[in-house]
Design an enzyme around this catalytic site. Structure first.
Site, mmCIF file in Angstrom:
data_model
loop_
_atom_site.group_PDB
_atom_site.id
_atom_site.type_symbol
_atom_site.label_atom_id
_atom_site.label_comp_id
_atom_site.label_asym_id
_atom_site.label_seq_id
_atom_site.Cartn_x
_atom_site.Cartn_y
_atom_site.Cartn_z
ATOM 1 C CB THR A 12 -0.982 0.022 1.190
ATOM 2 O OG1 THR A 12 -0.271 0.036 2.417
ATOM 3 C CG2 THR A 12 -1.891 -1.183 1.161
ATOM 4 C CG ASP A 13 3.955 2.396 2.858
ATOM 5 O OD1 ASP A 13 3.114 3.258 3.142
ATOM 6 O OD2 ASP A 13 4.612 1.793 3.712
ATOM 7 C CB ILE A 14 4.681 0.112 -3.477
ATOM 8 C CG1 ILE A 14 5.896 -0.377 -2.675
ATOM 9 C CG2 ILE A 14 5.013 0.150 -4.968
ATOM 10 C CD1 ILE A 14 7.085 0.544 -2.720
ATOM 11 N N GLY B 101 2.640 5.718 -3.276
ATOM 12 C CA GLY B 101 3.732 6.459 -3.892
ATOM 13 C C GLY B 101 3.540 6.614 -5.390
#
Length: 396
Positions: A169-171, A174
């Site tokens: 989810t961070d990727i 981003g």
């Protein structure tokens, strides 16, 4: 003519950990000037997230921070706020991932900064967004994977809910931030005005449910955890070979017919239980048992050659050591090396972006905390005496 796609764009990056730094690294790869802002001494937690370390630099920090300059400044001081305000007037984008309301408490909210620079693109990344009942909650990838439904569909009935092996989810967030920033820059070239982008990890994760989310919205049926099987296509899953594991991804009935011939069982393609994908999905368990027994008779290399001759999508399940040696990835320059002033050559995963006229470029190692502070402040007009005094006072 520009030598890089985002040459001349300056991005003030107040983020840390992964979603924001990953976004700014991509923009830096594309040629934007990235100024990474941290508290004095370095406040990006990933600097200490290890082992492993390359010398004194964590592998985690290295994965998302190349092609940046580093400025350290205490945002809670008047001097720190003044430095950011001066930089904002010379920047195209400001990116932050503080909790909702933090930038406003620092005196650096969007309404204030757009008065200093009406052209500014202001991108905020939070766990849950800047509106809604969860807006003040902190958000971490693992928590978001759990809440978004991603974990509920990952794993199998025996394993229970599973997270993905990376902070997906961070990727995703981003990447969405990159898309939003570049869209806003493009729109600004027509309107002459900046705007605010409000992104959340939660929204980004839910958007990644794609076909599984759509299946639920259409039927109302809660999806089962299918492990390495596909919800809508069969056979599209892992199988054991005689000497390893592999993935077969049959996308249509023609490919299934070819697979049956490879397996020496052409009659399977004519079997009423399996002749169409819809029938194969209905009879998933029965077909999987038949195929698995057949795949165990030969080695992975044999099935790889046979499937590729017939253009049946196939992939061995590779270890990272095998990935590192893959000639396809070397041909695509997906592993790169960068000189570091303290740690020698640092190996990193490269960029998947291949632009023909304005290629991505490795211009700078992941910076040490505050590595470029003095140069940036001199460019803003501060003299050596002031810079030295602020350093002693730990304001920078």
């Amino acid at each position: 003519m520009l030598s890089t796609a985002l040459e001349g764009i300056r991005i003030l990056d107040l983020t840390r950990v992964l979603a924001g730094p990953y976004c700014s690294m991509i923009l830096g790869d594309l040629g934007a000037e990235i100024i990474k802002v941290e508290a004095p001494g370095g406040s990006d937690e990933t600097r200490t997230w290890g082992p492993p370390f390359k010398g004194n630099v964590s592998a985690y920090y290295l994965c998302a921070n190349r092609n940046k300059k580093s400025l350290t400044v205490n945002l809670k001081t008047n001097e720190g706020k003044e430095i950011i305000e001066k930089l904002v007037q010379k920047s195209d984008v400001i990116l932050n991932n503080f909790k909702t309301g933090t930038m406003e408490r620092l005196g650096l909210g969007y309404d204030h900064l757009k008065e200093l620079n009406p052209d500014l693109i202001y991108c905020s990344i939070t766990g849950f967004g800047e509106s809604g009942p969860y807006r003040h909650l902190p958000g971490y990838d693992f928590i978001i994977q759990a809440m978004s439904g991603l974990m509920s569909i990952t794993g199998d009935e025996q394993s229970g809910p599973q997270k993905l092996g990376v902070a997906i989810t961070d990727i995703l967030t981003g990447l969405y931030a990159c898309i939003g920033i570049q869209a806003a820059l493009l729109e600004r070239s027509l309107s002459g005005e900046g705007q605010k982008i409000d992104l959340s990890l939660y929204d980004s994760a839910v958007s990644a449910l794609v076909n599984i989310g759509s299946n639920f919205l259409v039927t109302g049926n809660t999806p089962a955890r299918l492990g390495n099987s596909h919800a809508n296509i069969v056979p599209y899953q892992t199988f054991q070979s005689k000497d390893g594991e592999m993935v077969i991804a049959v996308g249509n009935d023609r490919q299934f017919t070819h697979l049956c011939h490879i397996l020496g069982q052409p009659s399977l393609a004519r079997d009423g239980r399996f002749s169409t994908n819809a029938q194969r999905v209905e009879n998933r368990d029965e077909l999987t048992k038949i195929l698995q027994k057949l795949f165990l008779t030969k080695e992975t290399a044999y099935w790889k050659e046979q499937c590729r001759q017939k253009q049946i999508p196939f992939g061995p399940i590779q270890s990272l050591e095998e990935v590192r040696k893959d000639p396809q990835l070397h041909a695509r320059r997906m592993f790169i090396s960068c000189p570091h002033p303290k740690e020698g050559q640092v190996e990193m995963i490269g960029s998947p972006l291949n632009l023909s006229r304005t290629p991505v470029a490795l211009q700078h190692h992941p910076p040490e905390a505050g590595e470029h502070t003095e140069g940036i402040l001199r460019d803003l007009g501060y003299d050596e005496k002031t810079i030295h005094q602020w350093r002693l006072q730990k304001k920078i």
